[in-house]
Write an enzyme that holds these catalytic residues in place. Structure first.
Site, PDB file in Angstrom:
ATOM      1  N   GLN A 248      -5.056  -0.225  -1.308  1.00  0.00           N
ATOM      2  CA  GLN A 248      -4.088  -1.093  -0.646  1.00  0.00           C
ATOM      3  C   GLN A 248      -3.054  -1.582  -1.676  1.00  0.00           C
ATOM      4  O   GLN A 248      -2.801  -0.860  -2.634  1.00  0.00           O
ATOM      5  CB  GLN A 248      -4.771  -2.278   0.085  1.00  0.00           C
TER       6      GLN A 248
ATOM      7  N   GLY B 214       0.819  -1.217   0.000  1.00  0.00           N
ATOM      8  CA  GLY B 214       0.000   0.000   0.000  1.00  0.00           C
ATOM      9  C   GLY B 214       0.848   1.260   0.000  1.00  0.00           C
ATOM     10  O   GLY B 214       2.081   1.216   0.142  1.00  0.00           O
ATOM     11  N   ASP B 215       0.187   2.391  -0.248  1.00  0.00           N
ATOM     12  CA  ASP B 215       0.817   3.717  -0.227  1.00  0.00           C
ATOM     13  C   ASP B 215       1.961   3.855  -1.229  1.00  0.00           C
ATOM     14  O   ASP B 215       2.944   4.563  -0.981  1.00  0.00           O
ATOM     15  CB  ASP B 215       1.332   4.041   1.202  1.00  0.00           C
TER      16      ASP B 215
ATOM     17  N   THR C 138      -4.506   7.144   9.305  1.00  0.00           N
ATOM     18  CA  THR C 138      -4.381   7.039  10.763  1.00  0.00           C
ATOM     19  C   THR C 138      -3.258   7.908  11.325  1.00  0.00           C
ATOM     20  O   THR C 138      -3.142   8.031  12.544  1.00  0.00           O
ATOM     21  CB  THR C 138      -4.087   5.575  11.164  1.00  0.00           C
ATOM     22  N   GLY C 139      -2.416   8.472  10.468  1.00  0.00           N
ATOM     23  CA  GLY C 139      -1.293   9.292  10.942  1.00  0.00           C
ATOM     24  C   GLY C 139      -0.149   8.472  11.526  1.00  0.00           C
ATOM     25  O   GLY C 139       0.854   9.027  11.989  1.00  0.00           O
ATOM     26  N   ARG C 140      -0.269   7.126  11.487  1.00  0.00           N
ATOM     27  CA  ARG C 140       0.786   6.291  12.071  1.00  0.00           C
ATOM     28  C   ARG C 140       2.072   6.399  11.252  1.00  0.00           C
ATOM     29  O   ARG C 140       2.016   6.470  10.013  1.00  0.00           O
ATOM     30  CB  ARG C 140       0.361   4.810  12.060  1.00  0.00           C
ATOM     31  N   PRO C 141       3.251   6.389  11.925  1.00  0.00           N
ATOM     32  CA  PRO C 141       4.502   6.355  11.153  1.00  0.00           C
ATOM     33  C   PRO C 141       4.550   5.047  10.361  1.00  0.00           C
ATOM     34  O   PRO C 141       4.217   3.987  10.896  1.00  0.00           O
ATOM     35  CB  PRO C 141       5.602   6.379  12.224  1.00  0.00           C
TER      36      PRO C 141
ATOM     37  N   LYS D  95      -0.416   5.298  -5.695  1.00  0.00           N
ATOM     38  CA  LYS D  95      -1.455   4.959  -6.682  1.00  0.00           C
ATOM     39  C   LYS D  95      -2.280   6.195  -7.023  1.00  0.00           C
ATOM     40  O   LYS D  95      -2.643   6.405  -8.179  1.00  0.00           O
ATOM     41  CB  LYS D  95      -2.391   3.872  -6.120  1.00  0.00           C
ATOM     42  N   GLY D  96      -2.596   7.001  -5.979  1.00  0.00           N
ATOM     43  CA  GLY D  96      -3.419   8.198  -6.199  1.00  0.00           C
ATOM     44  C   GLY D  96      -2.794   9.101  -7.241  1.00  0.00           C
ATOM     45  O   GLY D  96      -3.467   9.573  -8.158  1.00  0.00           O
TER      46      GLY D  96
ATOM     47  N   ASP E  40      12.871  10.312  -5.769  1.00  0.00           N
ATOM     48  CA  ASP E  40      13.578  11.478  -5.192  1.00  0.00           C
ATOM     49  C   ASP E  40      13.931  11.300  -3.717  1.00  0.00           C
ATOM     50  O   ASP E  40      14.902  11.879  -3.227  1.00  0.00           O
ATOM     51  CB  ASP E  40      12.704  12.731  -5.341  1.00  0.00           C
TER      52      ASP E  40
ATOM     53  N   GLY F  29      -5.944   5.746   1.662  1.00  0.00           N
ATOM     54  CA  GLY F  29      -5.648   7.179   1.699  1.00  0.00           C
ATOM     55  C   GLY F  29      -4.810   7.509   0.474  1.00  0.00           C
ATOM     56  O   GLY F  29      -3.662   7.082   0.378  1.00  0.00           O
ATOM     57  N   HIS F  30      -5.395   8.189  -0.485  1.00  0.00           N
ATOM     58  CA  HIS F  30      -4.705   8.483  -1.747  1.00  0.00           C
ATOM     59  C   HIS F  30      -4.519   9.996  -1.862  1.00  0.00           C
ATOM     60  O   HIS F  30      -5.493  10.752  -1.873  1.00  0.00           O
ATOM     61  CB  HIS F  30      -5.519   7.945  -2.932  1.00  0.00           C
TER      62      HIS F  30
ATOM     63  N   SER G 293       8.283   8.686 -10.934  1.00  0.00           N
ATOM     64  CA  SER G 293       7.787   9.876 -10.241  1.00  0.00           C
ATOM     65  C   SER G 293       8.892  10.399  -9.323  1.00  0.00           C
ATOM     66  O   SER G 293       9.491   9.637  -8.559  1.00  0.00           O
ATOM     67  CB  SER G 293       6.538   9.494  -9.440  1.00  0.00           C
TER      68      SER G 293
END
Ligand code: GDP
Ligand code: IMO
Ligand code: MG
Length: 426
Positions: A226, A12-13, A303-306, A16-17, A335, A40-41, A415
């Site tokens: 995901q 995940g993360d 969730t803001g989790r690291p 994709k967004g 980058d 969260g995208h 990217s």
């Protein structure tokens, strides 16, 4: 291409967004087909940042119809909160959204059950997003206590289902947590009825809509949530989400046959991150991991989790690419790796003395896997303004080529920053 899909190939993360946003311009319809508001995208353009969770990323473009298909689990309050947030920013998008009447509804008991179940797992907790995703999918598959969007918008059907389900669920919840919250069926019915009144005009049979759209030559873009390694059947079970988040989920989640999808793009983060529990062989639980976390702003959107950070795991990513059947890959956040003297890519696992490129099916074997690392030269330059592959530092070009070889798929784009413009097309 009439139908294209964007799938995360890791945990995940992967960005994709951003990739969906780049492709949206050429498409008529963007479809979310699995997951829910656990996703969260983030997309950035024209100096603005948008964070989408349950709404398809296409919602930001006025020429696009955004579809939430049957395989998604829908929290109606989450839908409205996101739509209201966009409206507050000047974009009234509700007319662009279609929600399938077949999609399942996340209800208050799903959140309460999830909290109790996660607590009961102690150190083995999955580390879910606590959005009631897994418990809603469980009721869907179990078929006894499930509510679909089609029921939600029918006041009588919804009220009678809630009364029956609350009675049953409260017994289970009380045994899991005797001091826990007592649900009030009337209050839930009233609360959801108000949301249903607002959602009703958006509800339709999205399956027919999508199949007709294909017949009429419209272009569809499928937005995965995901990642392939969080897939309930093919991922790192039980540390997964509860849907088919690899390419396998497109057909079942949307109703659009696999053969209609002419192009599948896998998104790969240039390193690896994971949120929540589960084995992660190339994890860097040290200052290098922290450096990547800070440079990549690796904190969960939902969730803001690291996020846990590590070197690129090419064994896991190659597996993700193979099960999702992608044609090409987009490498994102390259980058973030600027400024390292040397970098490493996990090219194999050593599992109890056996070296393999095969991704193990058992979580216990993955937990025992030691990464076999390939050392590659780093680069010092800031690459966030580069738009041509040939202008990247030689070591960054080599890194991209190594990823291509190790993952086994051609590279479609690279990217080098969160903004739309920070993209190298190959
Ligand atoms: P998704 O869930 O796969 O859509 O990914 P997320 O949006 O959760 O996480 C990706 C994060 O990286 C977001 O904050 C994006 O704005 C950001 N991002 C996307 N592409 C790049 C990139 O190439 N470089 C950097 N530095 N950030 C990026
Ligand atoms: P996007 O779409 C990263 C993780 C959770 C947890 C596990 C199960 O932004 O890539 P769940 O709430 O789904 O039952 O949690 O899956 N998880 C994600 N990790 N990105 C996501 O979505 C995720 N959605 C769920 O952290 O480990
Ligand atoms: Mg995300």
């Amino acid at each position: 291409m009439p139908a294209t899909s964007v799938i995360g190939l890791q945990w995940g993360d992967e960005a994709k967004g951003k990739v969906v946003d780049l492709l949206t311009e050429k498409h008529d319809i963007v479809v979310r087909y699995q997951g829910g508001n656990n996703a969260g995208h983030t997309v950035k353009f024209d100096g603005k940042t948008y964070k989408l969770s349950l709404l398809p990323t296409g919602i930001l473009q006025s020429h696009v119809k955004s579809v939430i298909a049957p395989g998604v689990v829908v929290n109606p309050h989450a839908v409205l909160k996101e739509l209201d947030g966009l409206a507050a920013g000047g974009q009234d998008c509700s007319g662009r959204l279609m929600i399938s009447d077949r999609a399942h509804v996340i209800c208050p008991w799903h959140l309460l059950e999830e909290a109790a179940l996660e607590k009961s797992r102690g150190a083995a907790a999955i580390g879910t997003t606590m959005r009631g995703i897994g418990t809603c999918y469980r009721d869907k598959v179990g078929r006894s206590h499930a509510i679909r969007v089609g029921d939600l918008i029918n006041r009588d059907a919804f009220a009678s289902k809630v009364c029956e389900i609350v009675r049953f669920k409260q017994i289970i919840l009380n045994s899991l947590n005797p001091d826990g919250e007592q649900m009030n069926a009337d209050a839930i019915i009233a609360d959801y009825a108000a949301a249903a009144d607002r959602i009703r005009p958006m509800v339709a049979d999205s399956t027919n809509y999508l199949l007709d759209a294909l017949d009429n030559g419209k272009w569809l873009l499928f937005e995965g949530a995901q990642g392939s390694l969080l897939d309930v059947d093919h991922g790192t079970f039980p540390y997964v989400t509860s849907s088919n988040s690899s390419g396998c989920g497109i057909h079942s989640g949307s109703g659009v046959p696999e053969r209609e999808i002419k192009k599948m793009i896998g998104v790969v983060k240039a390193y690896t991150t994971r949120v929540g529990g589960g084995p992660f062989p190339s994890e860097l639980d040290n200052e290098i991991g922290q450096r990547i976390r800070i440079a990549g702003n690796e904190f969960g959107t939902v969730t803001g989790r690291p996020r846990r950070c590590g070197w690129l795991d090419a064994v896991a990513t190659r597996y993700g690419a193979r099960i999702s059947g992608v044609d090409s890959i987009a490498i994102a956040l390259l980058d973030v790796l600027s400024g390292f003297d040397e970098l490493f890519i996990c090219e194999a696992y050593d599992i109890d003395g056996r070296v393999t490129r095969d991704f193990p099916s058992r979580c216990e074997d993955l937990a025992a896997a030691k990464p076999v690392l390939r050392r590659v030269p780093g680069w010092q330059e800031d690459i966030t303004g580069i738009t041509k592959f040939a202008d990247l530092p030689a070591s960054a070009q080599q890194y991209v080529n190594d990823v291509k070889k190790l993952v086994g798929k051609p590279v479609e784009l690279v990217s080098v920053g969160p903004d739309r413009s920070q993209t190298i097309r190959m």
